[in-house]
Design a protein around this motif. Sequence first.
Motif, PDB file in Angstrom:
ATOM      1  N   UNK A 227      -8.369 -29.976  33.315  1.00  0.00           N
ATOM      2  CA  UNK A 227      -8.052 -31.272  32.704  1.00  0.00           C
ATOM      3  C   UNK A 227      -9.268 -31.753  31.911  1.00  0.00           C
ATOM      4  N   UNK A 228      -9.448 -31.264  30.682  1.00  0.00           N
ATOM      5  CA  UNK A 228     -10.637 -31.602  29.888  1.00  0.00           C
ATOM      6  C   UNK A 228     -10.847 -33.108  29.691  1.00  0.00           C
ATOM      7  N   UNK A 229      -9.794 -33.894  29.760  1.00  0.00           N
ATOM      8  CA  UNK A 229      -9.935 -35.350  29.606  1.00  0.00           C
ATOM      9  C   UNK A 229     -10.778 -35.953  30.730  1.00  0.00           C
ATOM     10  N   UNK A 230     -10.909 -35.250  31.849  1.00  0.00           N
ATOM     11  CA  UNK A 230     -11.697 -35.755  32.974  1.00  0.00           C
ATOM     12  C   UNK A 230     -13.193 -35.472  32.838  1.00  0.00           C
ATOM     13  N   UNK A 231     -13.546 -34.648  31.868  1.00  0.00           N
ATOM     14  CA  UNK A 231     -14.956 -34.294  31.712  1.00  0.00           C
ATOM     15  C   UNK A 231     -15.787 -35.549  31.478  1.00  0.00           C
ATOM     16  N   UNK A 232     -16.773 -35.753  32.312  1.00  0.00           N
ATOM     17  CA  UNK A 232     -17.648 -36.905  32.204  1.00  0.00           C
ATOM     18  C   UNK A 232     -17.170 -38.136  32.957  1.00  0.00           C
ATOM     19  N   UNK A 233     -15.986 -38.098  33.545  1.00  0.00           N
ATOM     20  CA  UNK A 233     -15.493 -39.273  34.269  1.00  0.00           C
ATOM     21  C   UNK A 233     -15.976 -39.312  35.711  1.00  0.00           C
ATOM     22  N   UNK A 234     -16.166 -38.156  36.334  1.00  0.00           N
ATOM     23  CA  UNK A 234     -16.596 -38.089  37.730  1.00  0.00           C
ATOM     24  C   UNK A 234     -18.097 -37.884  37.863  1.00  0.00           C
TER      25      UNK A 234
END
Length: 99
Positions: free
Chosen positions: A42-49
């Motif tokens: 899920x590339x959209x999650x990159x940098x969110x966690x």
Amino acid sequence: MVFIELPPQLKTLIKQNEAVGLTISKPEVSLTHVIDQLEHDYPALKGTLRDPITKKRRPKIRFFACQKDYTFHDPHAPLPQVVRDGQEPLLVVGAISGG
């Protein structure tokens, strides 16, 4: 299969209503492996966690498994067997703050 229960905001971001199931082909699945696989699938999650450069957890993100807080555990340590076996989910929780 490891199941990850994400906060509603992140589920909306990846257009997912249920817990996310990940197949991780490592004998000892750690929090680092889970986040790596989440960001891959899920590339959209990159940098969110975690910060994409330092790989450190975002300050307002917490991780729970088996009713225990894993936020400050070694991110390379294996998660509990019941999580690795898919019997219990890994919970990702966005901290609530304000004044």
